[in-house]
Design a protein around this motif. Structure first.
Motif, PDB file in Angstrom:
ATOM      1  N   HIS A   7       0.848  -1.208   0.000  1.00 57.78           N
ATOM      2  CA  HIS A   7       0.000   0.000   0.000  1.00 57.78           C
ATOM      3  C   HIS A   7       0.879   1.252   0.000  1.00 57.78           C
ATOM      4  N   LEU A   8       1.946   1.237   0.813  1.00 55.23           N
ATOM      5  CA  LEU A   8       2.896   2.359   0.807  1.00 55.23           C
ATOM      6  C   LEU A   8       3.488   2.545  -0.584  1.00 55.23           C
ATOM      7  N   ALA A   9       3.871   1.426  -1.200  1.00 54.95           N
ATOM      8  CA  ALA A   9       4.469   1.481  -2.539  1.00 54.95           C
ATOM      9  C   ALA A   9       3.504   2.108  -3.546  1.00 54.95           C
ATOM     10  N   SER A  10       2.220   1.796  -3.416  1.00 59.53           N
ATOM     11  CA  SER A  10       1.231   2.304  -4.371  1.00 59.53           C
ATOM     12  C   SER A  10       1.077   3.817  -4.282  1.00 59.53           C
ATOM     13  N   ARG A  11       1.454   4.414  -3.176  1.00 59.44           N
ATOM     14  CA  ARG A  11       1.317   5.873  -3.000  1.00 59.44           C
ATOM     15  C   ARG A  11       2.355   6.654  -3.807  1.00 59.44           C
ATOM     16  N   PHE A  12       3.330   5.932  -4.350  1.00 59.30           N
ATOM     17  CA  PHE A  12       4.345   6.583  -5.188  1.00 59.30           C
ATOM     18  C   PHE A  12       4.058   6.428  -6.685  1.00 59.30           C
ATOM     19  N   THR A  13       2.912   5.843  -7.016  1.00 61.62           N
ATOM     20  CA  THR A  13       2.612   5.526  -8.415  1.00 61.62           C
ATOM     21  C   THR A  13       2.716   6.746  -9.333  1.00 61.62           C
ATOM     22  N   ASN A  14       2.259   7.900  -8.873  1.00 60.67           N
ATOM     23  CA  ASN A  14       2.255   9.097  -9.729  1.00 60.67           C
ATOM     24  C   ASN A  14       3.341  10.112  -9.356  1.00 60.67           C
ATOM     25  N   VAL A  15       4.296   9.688  -8.529  1.00 60.30           N
ATOM     26  CA  VAL A  15       5.368  10.588  -8.097  1.00 60.30           C
ATOM     27  C   VAL A  15       6.505  10.557  -9.113  1.00 60.30           C
ATOM     28  N   ASP A  21      11.613  11.584 -14.462  1.00 61.11           N
ATOM     29  CA  ASP A  21      11.559  10.126 -14.314  1.00 61.11           C
ATOM     30  C   ASP A  21      10.585   9.714 -13.220  1.00 61.11           C
ATOM     31  N   PRO A  22       9.861   8.622 -13.442  1.00 59.22           N
ATOM     32  CA  PRO A  22       8.942   8.144 -12.404  1.00 59.22           C
ATOM     33  C   PRO A  22       9.690   7.558 -11.211  1.00 59.22           C
ATOM     34  N   VAL A  23       9.084   7.689 -10.048  1.00 56.83           N
ATOM     35  CA  VAL A  23       9.623   7.073  -8.834  1.00 56.83           C
ATOM     36  C   VAL A  23       8.893   5.753  -8.619  1.00 56.83           C
TER      37      VAL A  23
END
Length: 461
Positions: free
Chosen positions: A195-203, A208-210
């Motif tokens: 869930h934490l990882a999914s919060r970086f989807t649009n960062v 470059d994407p994170v």
């Protein structure tokens, strides 16, 4: 008066019997292994990478404490010369096993799979009693490690290991702070971490994407097995003869992994991205990654700007255990004529002195004893020792694990990709994987039986 004398004589006789019994017991008590004579020269043999590597890793330390014990090193690198350039893992294992069996060594250095085989075949010496005789401290080892080694020996302790490869969750503190996201903590579940990882989807970092969770290798199957490892799931039944992946617990692991890949919460490095300088976590483009000891990765280079912290590998509530990789289990040969000298070597390599030396050199694995490596470059190493070591999942019938997974992973990758692409349900994939996995296992076990029969016939010619 006569009665008084009789009582005194009786007391004297009882005391004399007790004294003689005590002396007889002391004299009759035989040592499990006779103590090492300080000035008596002895010699032991073992197979190791090569003499130079052995001296660097253990030899220089051992010879300082035991100058009277000569160690003959039989180089394992000769196996590579015998096999040539293109080899499979199972072929290499088979050649190493042949070398070990022919070399007539006093000390074995084995990985967990070969250790289990050699223990079952009666090739290893049970060190349980001599540990008690010598008062050797085994309480300092990682929690659960001794029990895990005993499990490989069907309840008996046949060896020790000076080092372990443990995985943990690393995170980029800067990325979490900049995006106002609470960082991971010890003993989080896979659901929480993903869930934490999914919060970086649009960062993004620049253009470059994170990546929320970065894997430097692998595919959805890698994530699935990591989740399974945290949950204590077994791919095989206790006898190692049946594949057990079509269950609710395994389906949960499959769903978690495939959902995370589909949503791009997890990112895998392309196959061509093989150099550390291309690793997105090292370069600040990933929030989290799974890794082993820090010396083997991004913190080895002091120029790398990643500000990192490390917490425990994700867990399943109520099951705070982790699988560790054991590549250097030292054991005394059951046929060694120099068991005491061999045991002194095994005892020393896994002892406090080597743990202290290993904590200072950090050669790529963690000391198996706790309390010696508390921090590295100012970072706490507590996370690596916080979880219990779990027992290893084993395949029965002397089947090469590497060969099973080599064949099984091809099917696994296809079935999980079908789930990711919404072409198959989790239930359908799990059912197909169990059928195909069983076919592969049964075939390999049958081949192993035929080889064993053939070897037996050759031996009796």
């Amino acid at each position: 008066m006569e009665k008084k004398k009789y009582v005194q004589r009786l007391r004297f006789a009882v005391i004399l019997v007790l004294i003689l019994s005590f002396i007889g017991g002391c004299l009759g008590k035989k040592e499990v292994l006779e103590p090492l004579e300080p000035l008596q020269p002895s010699k032991i043999k073992l197979v190791y990478q090569d003499e130079e590597a052995f001296y660097h890793d253990y030899g220089k330390y051992f010879s300082m404490k035991y100058p009277q014990i000569e160690v003959e090193v039989i180089p394992e690198v000769q196996v590579l010369k015998n096999l040539g350039k293109m080899i499979r893992a199972d072929e290499y294992e088979a050649e190493v096993k042949k070398l070990l069996e022919k070399a007539d060594v006093d000390v074995y250095m084995l990985d967990s799979g070969m250790f289990e085989q050699f223990a079952a075949d009666g090739k290893l010496y049970d060190i349980g009693e001599v540990i008690g005789q010598d008062g050797y401290n085994v309480e300092e080892f990682m929690p659960g490690l001794i029990d895990s080694i005993k499990n490989l020996g069907n309840g008996k302790l046949y060896g020790l290991t000076p080092q372990v490869s443990v995985r943990a969750l690393y995170y980029n503190t800067k990325l979490f702070k900049e995006n106002q996201i609470d960082p991971p903590t010890n003993k989080m579940t896979w659901q929480e971490v993903l869930h934490l990882a999914s919060r970086f989807t649009n960062v993004k970092q620049g253009n470059d994407p994170v990546h929320g969770m970065y894997y430097s290798y692998g595919d959805a199957g890698t994530v699935m097995f990591d989740i399974a490892d945290s949950s204590g799931l077994k791919l095989f039944d206790p006898k190692g003869k049946k594949v057990l992946i079509n269950s609710d617990s395994w389906k949960k692991a499959i769903k978690l992994a495939t959902d995370a890949v589909r949503s791009e919460a997890v990112y895998f490095a392309p196959e061509e991205q093989i150099y550390p300088s291309e690793n997105d976590f090292y370069n600040g483009q990933a929030a989290m990654t799974i890794g082993t000891t820090p010396i083997t990765g991004f913190v080895r280079n002091n120029d790398v700007p990643v500000d990192w912290e490390v917490v425990t590998f994700p867990i399943e509530p109520g099951y705070e255990s982790i699988g560790v990789s054991l590549y250097s289990l030292f054991a005394v040969s059951a046929n060694s004529p120099n068991k005491r000298a061999a045991w002194e070597f095994v005892k020393f390599t896994s002892g406090p002195e080597m743990a202290h030396a290993r904590s200072r050199t950090m050669s790529g694995a963690m000391p198996s004893r706790t309390g010696y490596l508390k921090e590295f470059k100012g970072k706490s190493m507590e996370a690596f020792y916080m979880l219990n070591v779990k027992n290893r999942d084993s395949i029965g019938g002397n089947v090469s694990e590497s060969e099973f997974y080599r064949l099984f992973n091809k099917t696994l990758e296809g079935e999980l990709q079908a789930v990711i692409d919404n072409k198959k349900s989790v239930d359908e994939a799990a059912a197909a994987l169990e059928i195909k996995g069983q076919e592969i296992l049964s075939k390999l076990q049958e081949e192993s039986k035929k080889k064993a029969i053939g070897s037996s016939k050759e031996a009796h010619k």
